[in-house]
Design an enzyme around this catalytic site. Structure first.
Site, short mmCIF file in Angstrom:
data_model
loop_
_atom_site.label_atom_id
_atom_site.label_comp_id
_atom_site.label_asym_id
_atom_site.label_seq_id
_atom_site.Cartn_x
_atom_site.Cartn_y
_atom_site.Cartn_z
N CYS A 1 5.92 -4.03 16.26
CA CYS A 1 5.49 -3.06 17.27
C CYS A 1 4.04 -3.39 17.66
O CYS A 1 3.21 -3.68 16.79
CB CYS A 1 5.59 -1.64 16.73
SG CYS A 1 7.29 -1.21 16.26
N GLU B 1 0.83 -1.20 0.00
CA GLU B 1 0.00 0.00 0.00
C GLU B 1 0.87 1.25 0.00
O GLU B 1 1.92 1.29 0.63
CB GLU B 1 -0.90 0.00 1.24
CG GLU B 1 -1.87 -1.17 1.19
CD GLU B 1 -2.90 -1.14 2.31
OE1 GLU B 1 -3.95 -1.75 2.12
OE2 GLU B 1 -2.65 -0.53 3.36
N CYS C 1 0.89 -1.71 15.86
CA CYS C 1 0.92 -1.51 14.40
C CYS C 1 0.40 -2.73 13.67
O CYS C 1 0.86 -3.86 13.90
CB CYS C 1 2.36 -1.21 13.96
SG CYS C 1 2.52 -1.02 12.18
#
Ligand code: SAH
Length: 369
Positions: free
Chosen positions: A127, A103, A130
């Site tokens: 993380c 993306e 995320c």
């Protein structure tokens, strides 16, 4: 084995010119016995005019075009979908030559026009807040695929001949794909192509210290953003696992040593997670950690997503955190989340449907690479 390239002009064994920087393209032409300066013409077509069909490069002679088509092709990521947010942000899902998808995001008027591009399919950093991190790493993007996103975005937004900024803040960790990321920046900087100044590029990283040390030596130096997100070793390790290897202390030390141009500063990104790292004490610790550095802080209230266990703090909490930093004379901004209605905001990039792999398949791919 005999190479079949000359018998099969359409064969995938043709060299992809989009992967070559200018000196490499000149060498490729020279190896065919052609003049090196044609590489500059090709760069102009591919980057400045957005033309990737060699047949349409009309300032090359017909016989040369025919010969080049036998040996070369220019691969451009294909737009699979192009979603527009009510705020003007656009999210492009791009398909690569191997069918994988990434993306890339266009964010208008920030006040500049900004392209947010990916450096990997997925990400290995995991993380906790995320969504890309939840995918795991599928593979690195090539330099041509990283620069290709910019070509596609510039064409789709009709900005080929206008200034724009690039942020390496899409999927992936740029310093975990160092060579290809830097090569892509060199290709984008090429004066016969898009001539993007490094001042218009920002590289965002979790802080892979050896990568930062290498970056410090680069002749083409982008702006630097560090994803800090926590103020103690323990908390940072729990939110940003690479901290186990590259501690907060060693990261800040590397930042202090990082060569900055006269007026530039390092941006420290800090995702605010409700009740986790957004207290007044956290803010005071952050100010203390960054005291004396040429720094600015970019607060990012969490963009929530299904599967992410954290919450976005209230505007009042965000405001109070920002105020504590401002009171200590720090430059602080709060990142507006753009394109949330199309899941284009930070940390929301993941490829859904299509070639999506199960966690097991992803792990298998990771082990194979
Ligand atoms: N790997 C690089 C670039 C990734 S994304 C890096 O870590 O810096 C750019 C920024 O978005 C990073 O600061 C990242 O931590 C942040 N981010 C990730 N998930 C987020 C979420 N759900 N909400 C808000 N910001 C997020």
């Amino acid at each position: 084995m005999i190479s079949r390239a000359s018998e099969a002009p359409q064969s995938p064994s043709r060299i992809d010119l989009a992967e070559l920087d200018l000196p490499e393209m000149e060498a490729a032409l020279a190896s065919l016995g052609e003049q090196a300066f044609h590489a500059r013409q090709i760069y102009r077509w591919v980057y400045r005019r957005g033309v990737d069909d060699i047949a349409q490069m009309t300032d090359l002679s017909r016989p040369l075009r025919a010969r080049l088509q036998e040996e070369f092709a220019v691969f451009t990521p294909r737009i699979r979908s192009d979603q527009r947010s009510t705020d003007g942000t656009r999210k492009l899902v791009l398909e690569l030559a191997d069918g994988r998808q990434i993306e890339s995001v266009f964010i208008p008027d920030t006040p500049a026009m900004t392209f947010c591009v990916s450096t990997q399919v997925g990400c290995a950093m995991s993380c906790g807040f995320c969504l890309t991190g939840k995918m795991g790493l599928v593979r690195n993007l090539t330099a041509g695929e990283i620069a290709g996103q910019v070509r596609v975005l510039a064409r789709a937004t009709e900005l080929l001949d206008k200034p724009f900024n690039i942020v390496l803040m899409g999927m992936g960790e740029p310093l975990h794909n160092y060579e290809n990321t830097m090569k892509a920046l060199r290709m984008l900087h090429q004066e016969h192509g898009l001539a993007v100044s490094p001042r218009r590029v920002t590289l965002s990283t979790v802080g892979i210290v050896p990568g930062l040390e290498r970056l410090a030596e680069e002749p083409l130096m982008p702006n630097l953003a560090i994803s800090l997100h926590a103020t103690t070793e323990e908390q940072r390790t729990s939110l940003v696992p690479p901290n186990r290897k590259y501690s907060l202390e060693s990261l800040l030390e590397a930042c202090r040593r990082f060569p900055l141009k006269k007026r530039s500063r390092i941006t420290f990104e800090y995702v605010l997670l409700d009740g986790v790292n957004d207290s007044p004490d956290d803010a005071r610790r952050l100010a203390k950690l960054l005291a004396g550095m040429k720094a600015k802080v970019n607060l990012i209230p969490l963009n929530p997503a299904p599967g992410i266990e954290f919450e976005r703090p209230s505007d009042e909490r965000v405001e109070r955190f920002a105020q504590i930093l401002a009171d200590r004379h720090m430059t602080v901004s709060v990142r507006k989340s753009r394109g949330r209605d199309i899941r284009a905001a930070c940390g929301q990039l993941i490829v859904e449907g299509g070639t999506k792999k199960s966690a097991g398949q992803q792990m298998a791919l990771l082990l194979r690479s």
